[in-house]
Design an enzyme around this catalytic site. Structure first.
Site, PDB file in Angstrom:
ATOM      1  N   CYS A  51      -8.524   1.754  -5.599  1.00 34.51           N
ATOM      2  CA  CYS A  51      -7.536   1.310  -4.598  1.00 34.51           C
ATOM      3  C   CYS A  51      -7.691   2.130  -3.320  1.00 34.51           C
ATOM      4  O   CYS A  51      -7.643   3.350  -3.366  1.00 34.51           O
ATOM      5  CB  CYS A  51      -6.127   1.477  -5.155  1.00 34.51           C
ATOM      6  SG  CYS A  51      -4.835   1.297  -3.907  1.00 34.51           S
ATOM      7  N   CYS A  54      -4.505   4.552  -2.658  1.00 36.22           N
ATOM      8  CA  CYS A  54      -4.120   5.661  -3.527  1.00 36.22           C
ATOM      9  C   CYS A  54      -4.545   7.003  -2.918  1.00 36.22           C
ATOM     10  O   CYS A  54      -5.530   7.078  -2.180  1.00 36.22           O
ATOM     11  CB  CYS A  54      -4.759   5.496  -4.915  1.00 36.22           C
ATOM     12  SG  CYS A  54      -3.826   4.411  -6.014  1.00 36.22           S
ATOM     13  N   HIS A 115       0.584   3.984  -7.628  1.00 39.46           N
ATOM     14  CA  HIS A 115      -0.009   2.656  -7.511  1.00 39.46           C
ATOM     15  C   HIS A 115       0.814   1.601  -8.247  1.00 39.46           C
ATOM     16  O   HIS A 115       0.781   0.412  -7.913  1.00 39.46           O
ATOM     17  CB  HIS A 115      -1.428   2.701  -8.088  1.00 39.46           C
ATOM     18  CG  HIS A 115      -2.212   1.440  -7.903  1.00 39.46           C
ATOM     19  ND1 HIS A 115      -2.783   1.087  -6.696  1.00 39.46           N
ATOM     20  CD2 HIS A 115      -2.525   0.435  -8.778  1.00 39.46           C
ATOM     21  CE1 HIS A 115      -3.409  -0.072  -6.842  1.00 39.46           C
ATOM     22  NE2 HIS A 115      -3.263  -0.491  -8.087  1.00 39.46           N
ATOM     23  N   ASN A 153       4.601  -7.104   3.274  1.00 37.39           N
ATOM     24  CA  ASN A 153       4.090  -8.326   2.670  1.00 37.39           C
ATOM     25  C   ASN A 153       3.846  -7.995   1.219  1.00 37.39           C
ATOM     26  O   ASN A 153       2.992  -7.173   0.930  1.00 37.39           O
ATOM     27  CB  ASN A 153       2.739  -8.635   3.313  1.00 37.39           C
ATOM     28  CG  ASN A 153       2.702  -9.995   3.917  1.00 37.39           C
ATOM     29  OD1 ASN A 153       3.701 -10.695   3.962  1.00 37.39           O
ATOM     30  ND2 ASN A 153       1.544 -10.375   4.395  1.00 37.39           N
ATOM     31  N   SER A 161      -3.282  -8.437  -0.364  1.00 41.73           N
ATOM     32  CA  SER A 161      -4.498  -8.228  -1.144  1.00 41.73           C
ATOM     33  C   SER A 161      -4.434  -6.996  -2.049  1.00 41.73           C
ATOM     34  O   SER A 161      -5.240  -6.859  -2.957  1.00 41.73           O
ATOM     35  CB  SER A 161      -5.696  -8.110  -0.199  1.00 41.73           C
ATOM     36  OG  SER A 161      -5.417  -7.157   0.809  1.00 41.73           O
ATOM     37  N   HIS A 164      -0.719  -1.925  -4.345  1.00 45.07           N
ATOM     38  CA  HIS A 164      -0.156  -0.590  -4.084  1.00 45.07           C
ATOM     39  C   HIS A 164       1.015  -0.758  -3.105  1.00 45.07           C
ATOM     40  O   HIS A 164       0.872  -1.438  -2.091  1.00 45.07           O
ATOM     41  CB  HIS A 164      -1.234   0.318  -3.472  1.00 45.07           C
ATOM     42  CG  HIS A 164      -0.831   1.751  -3.430  1.00 45.07           C
ATOM     43  ND1 HIS A 164      -1.424   2.720  -4.209  1.00 45.07           N
ATOM     44  CD2 HIS A 164       0.141   2.379  -2.718  1.00 45.07           C
ATOM     45  CE1 HIS A 164      -0.841   3.882  -3.969  1.00 45.07           C
ATOM     46  NE2 HIS A 164       0.112   3.701  -3.063  1.00 45.07           N
ATOM     47  N   HIS A 166       3.133  -0.853  -0.183  1.00 44.90           N
ATOM     48  CA  HIS A 166       2.898  -0.483   1.215  1.00 44.90           C
ATOM     49  C   HIS A 166       3.448  -1.539   2.159  1.00 44.90           C
ATOM     50  O   HIS A 166       3.671  -2.679   1.764  1.00 44.90           O
ATOM     51  CB  HIS A 166       1.405  -0.290   1.478  1.00 44.90           C
ATOM     52  CG  HIS A 166       0.616  -1.578   1.481  1.00 44.90           C
ATOM     53  ND1 HIS A 166       0.287  -2.261   0.330  1.00 44.90           N
ATOM     54  CD2 HIS A 166       0.111  -2.311   2.496  1.00 44.90           C
ATOM     55  CE1 HIS A 166      -0.392  -3.352   0.639  1.00 44.90           C
ATOM     56  NE2 HIS A 166      -0.503  -3.415   1.948  1.00 44.90           N
ATOM     57  N   GLN A 168       3.637  -2.411   6.751  1.00 41.69           N
ATOM     58  CA  GLN A 168       2.853  -2.266   7.976  1.00 41.69           C
ATOM     59  C   GLN A 168       3.771  -2.135   9.167  1.00 41.69           C
ATOM     60  O   GLN A 168       4.942  -2.502   9.108  1.00 41.69           O
ATOM     61  CB  GLN A 168       1.956  -3.489   8.174  1.00 41.69           C
ATOM     62  CG  GLN A 168       1.009  -3.741   7.017  1.00 41.69           C
ATOM     63  CD  GLN A 168       0.065  -4.886   7.314  1.00 41.69           C
ATOM     64  OE1 GLN A 168      -0.575  -4.930   8.354  1.00 41.69           O
ATOM     65  NE2 GLN A 168      -0.019  -5.828   6.398  1.00 41.69           N
TER      66      GLN A 168
END
Ligand code: ZN
Length: 349
Positions: A51, A54, A115, A153, A161, A164, A166, A168
């Site tokens: 990943c 990570c 993760h 998202n 995609s 993990h 996250h 933006q």
């Protein structure tokens, strides 16, 4: 038979965006033979050596993630906006072929080194640093950029995609279309009424109590009257707040709590890690009066009737206007009635 909003087709007006949506509650019984998505709900390891988010792992190029412990921010290796777009030589174009050069930047915010977690599976004390990071990013980027969009998202169904946890932040030197619409609607309302559109709306929702999903002393989470996505929600602070950096420590703690509770309801709805796009809208930076703005977050999940059946915005919706079957009231009630404990915490056996 007189008109009944629970049974008869009607349109609802979204005063925040200045748009209409079509509601068709009589259609909820129609049979479904459409596409089923892969829920993609496989258990994940706490650390994945493959990943790129990570701790300690290599990203695109030569970048290596530090051994971060809380939230971690880095510049997107494939940014949609660039800070050094040349402005010289950019003519404004002809009337029917207009363009303008734009500058900006895109960053990635890892919510946790783990993760295998998502926001609703994190402790409130682990969500507070995520909120701090959102607020710091807005404060930092607002000096230079007109619109700072913080968003998440989540899930393969939203085209995300990497599982993990996250989000933006994209900052740009222009006001994007939706920001422009909300700015114009809130401004016109404030000029007409001398009050904030979203706080007036919130007062009336709190009197009616038909669409509220979750509340605490600082925040209200509800299904907006004009919701387009089946399980869309809107999150609002109850006092006037322009943007995330203005939130007090108490308000940030209360936000971590209501976020976690609301997202647990989402996960519990179809007993799946619920996909969505969520994001914050606050006052744009730059010149001019922005006192008509009220901070809020939108939650737009794509799922319709199970973990594997999603709503598509196609046909009439692409060509005329968005449409929904379930009413906002039915959905709010469904979300309210769900258990407060995450389904993965349920004792087994
Ligand atoms: Zn908004």
């Amino acid at each position: 038979m007189p008109f009944d909003v629970e049974m008869h087709p009607h349109r609802r007006y979204n005063p925040l965006a200045g748009e209409w949506i079509l509601v068709s509650p009589h259609r909820t019984l129609r049979p479904w033979q459409g596409q089923r998505e892969d829920a993609g709900d496989k258990p994940r390891p706490a650390y994945d050596p493959g990943c790129y988010l990570c701790p300690g792992n290599r990203r695109a190029g030569d970048a290596v993630n530090p051994d971060y412990t809380g939230a971690f921010v880095f510049t997107n290796d494939f940014s949609a906006l660039l800070p050094d777009t040349p402005l010289e030589g950019a003519a404004s174009g002809k009337e029917l072929f207009r363009y303008e050069p734009v500058r900006g930047l895109c960053r990635v915010i890892c919510f946790s080194p783990r993760h295998d977690l998502t926001l609703p599976e994190m402790e409130e004390s682990q969500i507070v640093p995520v909120i701090e990071t959102w607020a710091d990013q807005v404060a930092d980027l607002s000096h230079e950029y007109r619109w700072v969009q913080v968003f998440e998202n989540k899930g393969g169904a939203m085209g995300c995609s990497n599982p993990h946890p996250h989000g933006q932040v994209w900052a740009g030197d222009f006001l994007p279309r939706i920001a422009e619409q909300e700015d114009a609607c809130q401004k016109a309302y404030a000029e007409r009424r001398g009050r904030l559109l979203l706080l007036d709306y919130l007062d009336q929702e709190r009197e009616r109590r038909e669409r509220i999903v979750e509340e605490n002393s600082h925040w209200t989470l509800l299904v907006p009257y004009w919701a387009v996505w089946p399980y869309e929600m809107l999150l609002l602070p109850r006092r006037p707040v322009g943007h995330l950096p203005e939130l007090t420590p108490d308000e940030r703690a209360a936000l971590a709590s209501i976020l976690r509770k609301g997202l647990i309801r989402y996960d519990n709805l179809f007993e799946t890690s619920f996909p969505y796009s969520m994001g914050w809208h606050g006052d744009p930076s730059g010149e001019g009066d922005r006192s008509h703005w009220q901070l809020h977050a939108h939650f737009y999940p794509p799922l319709l009737r199970s973990a594997t059946i999603r709503k598509f915005m196609v046909g009439y919706e692409m060509l005329a206007e968005p449409q929904r079957d379930l009413t906002a009231e039915q959905v709010a009630q469904k979300l309210r009635e769900l258990p407060e404990e995450h389904y993965k915490e349920k004792p087994t056996g």
